[in-house]
Design an enzyme around this catalytic site. Structure first.
Site: not given
Ligand code: SAH
Length: 209
Positions: A60-61
């Site tokens: 997940i960024s």
């Protein structure tokens, strides 16, 4: 234990200090619980400003990068937006919370399945597809913005074709296992693309079927 709402508010304050001043983006990030989009084992770090593993070697960024990309995409309520790389679904949720109609493609079926369950809320307008995003989503084009959240070596021309004039594609471009450049390409009235470089980033590679 700190309440999620407080933790999200603190994260937003940190993003502001880092130079993100887009009130629409920050408000959406304050409202969406990032903890919902990370695996249980990572939940205590959900509001730390860093990328986290989501399984299958994907991430997940980092919240700062989500904020930067969403701001750079220049989106507003009602805009039709294409995302390549649904992953956890967090970036998708931020776009939907802003009021965009989001089309998002994920190549890994298991991640796509998890994200679909999390993104199924009546107030969000989200269309999901499992497959290779290189072909874009022709039947829903043109898009006001396209966000690529995995790194291709160079901009896939088909995606640029699905962008409306005046719209932007935001994408990390470069080799896998290297620092890529986060680049915005804004489509001009004559169809040409104007390039702006937002700096060095590290994303997982955009793979092919
Ligand atoms: N926006 C996501 C980022 C996830 S990482 C988030 O915030 O969670 C990037 C994702 O892109 C991974 O889930 C990976 O499986 C996916 N991906 C890689 N190549 C792809 C392709 N060709 N088409 C669609 N998705 C792709």
């Amino acid at each position: 234990m700190t309440e999620p709402k407080q933790a999200a508010t603190r994260l937003v304050a940190e993003l502001r200090q880092q130079g993100i001043d887009d009130g629409v983006v920050l408000a959406a990030m304050a409202r969406v619980a990032r903890e919902d989009f990370v695996p249980e084992s990572e939940r205590s770090s959900a509001y730390v400003n860093q990328p986290l593993p989501i399984g299958e070697g994907q991430t997940i960024s980092q919240p700062y990068i989500v904020a930067l990309m969403t701001h750079a995409a220049g989106v507003a309520r009602g805009d039709r937006v294409l995302e390549i790389g649904t992953g956890s679904g967090y970036q998708t949720a931020i776009l939907a919370e802003i009021g965009c109609v989001v089309y998002s493609i994920e190549i890994r079926p298991e991640l796509a399945r998890c994200a679909a369950a999390l993104l199924d809320r009546p107030e969000w307008h989200i269309h999901l597809r499992t497959g290779d995003g290189h072909a874009g989503w022709p039947s829903a084009a043109p898009f006001q913005a396209i966000l690529i959240t995995a790194a291709p070596k160079s901009l896939p021309p088909v995606l640029a074709e699905q962008l409306r004039a005046g719209g932007s594609i935001v994408a990390p471009l470069g080799e896998a296992d290297a620092v890529q450049r986060l680049v915005v390409h804004k489509k001009q009235a004559d169809g040409s693309l104007k390039r702006t470089d937002l700096g060095g980033v590290r994303f997982v590679p955009m793979v092919s079927d």
